[in-house]
Design an enzyme around this catalytic site. Structure first.
Site, short mmCIF file in Angstrom:
data_model
loop_
_atom_site.label_atom_id
_atom_site.label_comp_id
_atom_site.label_asym_id
_atom_site.label_seq_id
_atom_site.Cartn_x
_atom_site.Cartn_y
_atom_site.Cartn_z
N GLY A 39 0.82 -1.22 0.00
CA GLY A 39 0.00 0.00 0.00
C GLY A 39 0.85 1.25 0.00
CB ALA A 40 4.28 1.87 -1.18
CG ASN A 41 -1.21 3.20 -3.84
OD1 ASN A 41 -1.09 2.15 -3.21
ND2 ASN A 41 -2.38 3.75 -4.08
N GLY A 52 -1.04 7.67 1.43
CA GLY A 52 -1.03 7.90 2.88
C GLY A 52 0.30 7.62 3.56
CB ILE A 53 0.96 5.81 6.73
CG1 ILE A 53 -0.02 6.67 7.53
CG2 ILE A 53 2.16 5.41 7.58
CD1 ILE A 53 -0.88 5.90 8.52
CE1 TYR A 89 -8.80 -0.63 9.96
CE2 TYR A 89 -9.21 0.50 12.03
CZ TYR A 89 -8.42 0.30 10.91
OH TYR A 89 -7.26 1.03 10.74
CB SER A 142 -5.51 0.80 14.17
OG SER A 142 -6.36 1.82 14.65
N1 LIG Z 1 -5.00 6.85 8.85
C1 LIG Z 1 -5.14 6.55 10.14
O1 LIG Z 1 -5.64 7.35 10.96
C2 LIG Z 1 -4.71 5.21 10.65
C3 LIG Z 1 -4.85 4.95 12.02
C4 LIG Z 1 -4.47 3.71 12.49
C5 LIG Z 1 -3.96 2.76 11.64
N2 LIG Z 1 -3.85 3.03 10.31
C6 LIG Z 1 -3.33 1.97 9.43
O2 LIG Z 1 -2.32 2.49 8.60
C7 LIG Z 1 -2.24 1.71 7.41
C8 LIG Z 1 -2.10 2.63 6.20
O3 LIG Z 1 -3.32 3.32 6.00
P1 LIG Z 1 -3.45 4.83 5.51
O4 LIG Z 1 -4.04 5.58 6.61
O5 LIG Z 1 -2.18 5.29 4.92
O6 LIG Z 1 -4.61 4.66 4.42
P2 LIG Z 1 -4.66 4.81 2.83
O7 LIG Z 1 -4.10 6.12 2.42
O8 LIG Z 1 -6.06 4.48 2.46
O9 LIG Z 1 -3.67 3.66 2.34
C9 LIG Z 1 -4.05 2.32 2.37
C10 LIG Z 1 -3.28 1.56 1.33
O10 LIG Z 1 -3.69 0.17 1.38
C11 LIG Z 1 -3.91 -0.24 0.06
N3 LIG Z 1 -4.81 -1.39 -0.06
C12 LIG Z 1 -6.12 -1.46 0.24
N4 LIG Z 1 -6.61 -2.68 -0.11
C13 LIG Z 1 -5.58 -3.38 -0.64
C14 LIG Z 1 -5.44 -4.68 -1.19
N5 LIG Z 1 -6.49 -5.52 -1.31
N6 LIG Z 1 -4.24 -5.07 -1.64
C15 LIG Z 1 -3.17 -4.24 -1.57
N7 LIG Z 1 -3.24 -2.99 -1.08
C16 LIG Z 1 -4.43 -2.57 -0.61
C17 LIG Z 1 -4.51 0.98 -0.63
O11 LIG Z 1 -4.48 0.81 -2.03
P3 LIG Z 1 -5.52 1.60 -2.99
O12 LIG Z 1 -4.95 2.97 -3.10
O13 LIG Z 1 -5.44 0.81 -4.26
O14 LIG Z 1 -6.86 1.55 -2.35
C18 LIG Z 1 -3.58 2.05 -0.10
O15 LIG Z 1 -2.38 2.07 -0.84
C19 LIG Z 1 -3.47 0.82 7.41
O16 LIG Z 1 -3.09 -0.49 7.74
C20 LIG Z 1 -4.35 1.42 8.48
O17 LIG Z 1 -5.19 0.46 9.09
C21 LIG Z 1 -4.20 4.23 9.79
#
Ligand SMILES: NC(=O)c1ccc[n+]([C@@H]2O[C@H](COP(=O)([O-])OP(=O)(O)OC[C@H]3O[C@@H](n4cnc5c(N)ncnc54)[C@H](OP(=O)(O)O)[C@@H]3O)[C@@H](O)[C@H]2O)c1
Length: 320
Positions: free
Chosen positions: A25-27, A29-30, A185, A154
């Site tokens: 999921g490197a494209n 957010g985090i 979740y 999380s």
């Molecule tokens: N943001 C927060 O507040 C928060 C808080 C606690 C924990 N987290 C955790 O941090 C991690 C990163 O999340 P983020 O906040 O950066 O969200 P994000 O921007 O939505 O990034 C999520 C990434 O996961 C990818 N993904 C989703 N389904 C997938 C699949 N079937 N196969 C491969 N990749 C997939 C997405 O790809 P697409 O772009 O193709 O959808 C995207 O690249 C997650 O595990 C999340 O649970 C986030």
């Protein structure tokens, strides 16, 4: 509102030119911010993305400011076991080393959806896809020791919107009970914590450090099933910042700390969080590492049971 802990600056100056890191999921957010920073420090970064074109666009964005960035974009859909297997096969054909596996990809509060294998989507993508990926790359991680596995969990592994984090061993995929997107979740994120703990135990002495992290409440697209992203990013952004939401670069700090800080090698199995959002107020100020307030996150029997169940679900039972 607690301020996020930021990485020690010397860790951001480390020369990582001999390292290979893989980020799911490197494209976005985090994961994107983590990839950008590691590339800046000269590492070879493998960006494992559900849609290759999105991964390429993200890589181009990094290269625009950092033309020498060493980035590989590869397709990985964690919701399809055959995609995980194909990815791991190709990766291990092309690379003999892996110094850090960052199990970052995730989905949150999705409507009830099943993967091709019949898994509830959040448990399937957030936990089972990463579980299989990690197993298929473990030999490479061991051969590359010292190496690390970081699971993005999380604070919601404890409680998500009032739903407790529990592994429902009797029905993890909601086949016979009412579906709840937040509960699912929380279950998947608790699985991330337990997976890292159990992995740490199994790989003790192998030089592979395994931890889980809560990145903080971060402004990313993760919210999209609960609130339109534009509402978060424009309409509510000032109010959400006041309430504790942080930016993606701040959200990448826990991952980078877990990957780069030397002391983490002595803290395998631990849970790291720069800041929390817990019912247990003493945890909210964060710390590296941080004890989870959820008793289920310290249940070693549940962690072992989850491992066995996961092996069976992904078709590794008897092979691992
Ligand atoms: N943001 C927060 O507040 C928060 C808080 C606690 C924990 N987290 C955790 O941090 C991690 C990163 O999340 P983020 O906040 O950066 O969200 P994000 O921007 O939505 O990034 C999520 C990434 O996961 C990818 N993904 C989703 N389904 C997938 C699949 N079937 N196969 C491969 N990749 C997939 C997405 O790809 P697409 O772009 O193709 O959808 C995207 O690249 C997650 O595990 C999340 O649970 C986030």
């Amino acid at each position: 509102m607690s301020k996020p802990l930021m990485l020690r600056s010397e860790l951001l100056d480390l020369d990582l030119s001999a390292k290979i890191y893989l980020i799911t999921g490197a494209n976005s957010g985090i994961g994107f911010e983590t990839a950008r920073q590691l590339a800046k420090q000269k590492a070879l970064v493998v960006m494992a993305c559900r849609r290759v074109e999105d991964g390429q666009a993200a890589a181009e964005q990094i290269r625009a400011a950092l033309p020498t960035a060493r980035l590989e974009v590869r397709e990985l859909d964690l919701g399809r076991l055959e995609s995980v297997r194909a990815f791991a096969r190709q990766f291990t054909q092309d690379h003999t080393a892996l110094h850090g596996l960052i199990n970052n990809a995730g989905v949150m509060n999705t409507p009830l959806t099943r993967t091709a294998a019949g898994f509830e989507l959040q448990f399937g993508v957030n936990h089972l896809g990463h579980f299989l990926l990690t197993e298929l790359l473990t030999q490479t991680l061991k051969a590359s020791a010292p190496s690390r596995v970081i699971n993005l969990s999380s604070a919601y592994h404890d409680r998500a919107m009032g739903r407790d984090g529990v592994i429902h061993f009797d029905d993890p995929h909601y086949t016979s009970r009412k579906y709840d997107g937040w509960e699912a979740y929380a279950q998947s994120k608790l699985a991330n914590v337990l997976h890292a703990q159990q992995l740490a135990e199994r790989l003790a002495g192998a030089g592979v450090t395994c931890v889980s992290v809560h990145p903080g409440w971060v402004r990313t697209r993760l919210i999209r099933n609960s609130l339109p992203v534009w509402v978060q990013n424009y309409v509510l952004r000032p109010a959400l910042h006041l309430a504790g939401m942080i930016e993606p670069w701040e959200g990448a700090q826990s991952t980078l700390h877990a990957l780069l800080a030397p002391e983490v090698a002595q803290q395998s199995g631990q849970y790291f969080s720069q800041t929390g959002q817990y019912r247990d107020r003493s945890c909210n100020s964060g710390g590296w590492p941080l004890r989870s307030p959820n008793p289920n996150a310290h249940d070693t029997a549940a962690a072992a049971r989850l491992w066995k169940m996961s092996e069976q679900m992904v078709g590794l039972a008897g092979h691992a």
